[in-house]
Structures are given as C-alpha cells and as structure tokens.
Design an enzyme around this catalytic site. Structure first.
Site, PDB file in Angstrom:
ATOM      1  N   THR A   1      44.142  56.466  41.910  1.00 18.62           N
ATOM      2  CA  THR A   1      44.625  55.266  42.602  1.00 18.62           C
ATOM      3  C   THR A   1      43.472  54.335  42.952  1.00 18.62           C
ATOM      4  O   THR A   1      43.629  53.112  42.952  1.00 18.62           O
ATOM      5  CB  THR A   1      45.401  55.664  43.868  1.00 18.62           C
ATOM      6  OG1 THR A   1      46.540  56.441  43.487  1.00 18.62           O
ATOM      7  CG2 THR A   1      45.887  54.434  44.631  1.00 18.62           C
TER       8      THR A   1
ATOM      9  N   HIS B   1      43.056  52.217  40.064  1.00 22.57           N
ATOM     10  CA  HIS B   1      44.142  51.230  40.010  1.00 22.57           C
ATOM     11  C   HIS B   1      43.882  50.095  41.007  1.00 22.57           C
ATOM     12  O   HIS B   1      44.131  48.919  40.711  1.00 22.57           O
ATOM     13  CB  HIS B   1      45.484  51.893  40.335  1.00 22.57           C
ATOM     14  CG  HIS B   1      46.010  52.776  39.242  1.00 22.57           C
ATOM     15  ND1 HIS B   1      46.070  52.387  37.926  1.00 22.57           N
ATOM     16  CD2 HIS B   1      46.539  54.034  39.284  1.00 22.57           C
ATOM     17  CE1 HIS B   1      46.590  53.372  37.196  1.00 22.57           C
ATOM     18  NE2 HIS B   1      46.876  54.375  37.994  1.00 22.57           N
TER      19      HIS B   1
END
Length: 342
Positions: A39, A42
């Site tokens: 994440t 991301h």
C-alpha cells in the site's frame, strides 16, 4: 526527528521534523519497527487515496515514552502495536458496526503521520499492548495479520475446508497460516516465485502451484487437479488482475471467493457473471481490520504465527524511500524499517 515523508504523489523523501506532542488521549511511541507494505507503493503512485504531505508507515510497534493526561491503563515503558485505522464512531456505518467502512475513516501513515519515523502519535483507543519479552520486530506484523484475519473471518473457513491462496507475498503467507489455524485441511498456494512456494510449504501450505508452469485452473481444480471440481474458498492475496480473474474459476459450486489483495484504484477486471450466478458463488471483499487487531496481536505474541521466516531484511529510515519507490526484489517478503540503532 527523522521521518519518511510522502511530499506529493510521486515524491518521497527523508525529512527532519519536530517530535509530535501528545494530546490528552494520545501516546507518544518510540518506533521500534515498521513494515513496508504494498500500500505504501500505491500511495506513492497515487493509486490509493491519501493526504500528503504525510509521514508514511502503518505497520508499526514501539515503546510508549509519554502519555496524555487522559490516558489510562497504558503507561510509559509499555510496548504497543497500533491499529492505524481510526473510525469516527458517529456515521451510519460506524453505528451499524462496520467501522472499517466508516465514512470519515482516517489512517495513521496515510492521512496522519505514521510509523516511518523515530516517534509516532497513537490515540489510546488504537493501541494494543504486547509483551516486552516479544521480539520487537514481531509487533510490526500485527497490522497485516489483522487484515488477513478479517479476510479469514469473511471466508467462513471451517474444519476440513479446502482453500486456495493466490499470491505468495506476506499477505498470502500469513493467510496460509491462518487458514490452517481455522481448520482447513487443504491449503494450496499459487505463486510464480519458487522461494515463496518453498516458504509457503514450510509455514503450512499442503501444496503449492507454479502458475507459469501450466494452466493453474487445471492444476488446482481440473479433473486431475489437486482438488477436482474446485476448492471451498479462494482468497486472492496478490492484488493482480490475473489472479482475480482466476479466483472465480477455482472455487467449487457454492464456494466463496474473498478479494484481500489491493489492486490499484481504477484498474478493471473481467469476470463472467454467468458463472457466479449459476454456480452460486459468494464474491466477498475484505477491507482492513475491524475489531480483530487484539486477536492478531495475541496470535503474534503467543507464537501461533511464524513471522521470523517472513522477514527478508531490515533497513534504516534513510534507505526506506528507495525501497518504497521500487518494486519488491525477487523472493522478498517483508522489509522492516528500524528507525533507530539504539
């Protein structure tokens, strides 16, 4: 103190910032370890919503050094792991008990400063005490384990279930272990990397599949596959369009598919609704970790989950930006940032 800052989408750096001041309900925590998560990548690329500038890092543990004057039950010197996901408690989703779907959800390391720093502020309600005798780096696994635990709960695994786990990263390898603890007698992990297939078998997978060696559908659920006709539960942990498409074809009629991996925001996947309808599959999303962080912390603290084998390397704050800005190395499972050498 040093902190790894997401300055803007596509821009990450190490900065010197002020040590945060705890409010009445806050704990000031000296970070011992914080895991690098997919994440975080991301977030850097704008594929997951965040509010830069912000200090990244949401998988952390550390020692409480100061407590706000309204804090009770947790004292300086305690080791805590932090649940980064802060719900408002007031919106309709919270009032219905779906705190992970809170309309005002804010997360440490995403919307407010996180654990890639020497110190982090943690609201007391987000802190869970773990033993001082525990290896400090183990505490950094509590957050990803909690997310996997929610996925296992959503999957409804029972004693004797057959499970296919797609993806051999840390989420897949933790999910393999949790599936066995939940009672699954067959747990198959599919991943391209041989080292991760070997590791999966060491931590509890009953079989592994190399999806590059042939048709993974045939290998797992075909007439001569490991579980002819399909498995009871498929858990997608890779966050890849290809494995999401595979997932509905691997489940048996009446089976369950859980999407646990995070695909980039906006990515589309083709799925045939006919097969979902006429085979009555249950397609279930699983988002973060509502009400399971304490259970995850206890599993780590008791040694029920093997996390030592999942640690690939330990790095400093100065090294973290380059690692986050690049893809994981082949065979790499979990990289831990250790803010201080003390």
């Amino acid at each position: 103190m040093k902190a790894v800052r997401l300055e803007a989408i596509g821009k990450i750096s190490v900065r010197h910032v002020e040590v945060p001041e705890p409010g009445p309900d806050d704990l000031l925590v000296k970070v011992e370890a914080c895991g690098i998560c997919g994440t975080d990548r991301h977030l850097l690329h704008g594929e997951f919503p965040s509010t830069p500038p912000v200090t990244l890092g949401h998988e952390f543990c550390g020692i409480v050094v100061r407590a706000g004057n309204s804090v009770y039950g947790i004292k300086p010197g305690a080791r805590i792991t932090g649940d980064p996901n802060i719900s408002c408690g007031r919106c309709p989703q919270c009032q219905a008990g779906r705190v992970n779907l809170c309309l005002n959800l804010r997360a440490i390391g995403i919307h407010r400063d996180g654990g890639f720093a020497e110190y982090v502020l943690v609201p007391q309600k987000q802190a869970f005490e773990i033993p001082l005798s525990l290896d400090a780096v183990h505490g950094a696994f509590c957050e990803p384990l909690a997310c996997c635990l929610h996925g296992i709960d959503n999957a409804g695994i029972r004693a004797g279930s057959s499970v296919a786990v797609l993806g051999g990263g840390v989420i897949g390898l933790l999910t393999v272990q949790l599936a066995r603890l939940a009672g699954a007698t067959t747990v198959i992990l599919s991943t391209r990397q041989a080292s991760k297939r070997g590791l999966a078998e060491e931590v509890g997978a009953t079989a592994t599949v190399d999806p590059t060696a042939g048709d993974v559908i045939e290998a797992i659920s075909g007439p001569h596959g490991l579980v002819p006709g399909g498995v009871d539960v498929v858990i997608e942990c890779a966050g890849v369009a290809e494995t999401v498409m595979q997932s509905t074809r691997l489940a048996k009629a009446g089976g369950t598919v859980v999407i646990l991996g995070v695909l980039p925001r906006g990515e589309k996947v083709e799925i045939e609704p006919f097969g979902i309808l006429f085979r009555e599959l249950r397609l279930q999303g699983s988002f973060i970790n509502p009400f399971v962080h304490r259970r995850a912390a206890d599993l780590v603290a008791t040694g029920a989950i093997d996390v030592d084998r999942l640690i690939s390397r330990r790095v400093t704050l100065d090294e973290a930006p380059v690692i986050i800005a690049n893809k994981a190395l082949p065979g790499e499972v979990k990289v831990l940032v250790i803010p201080s050498s003390e």
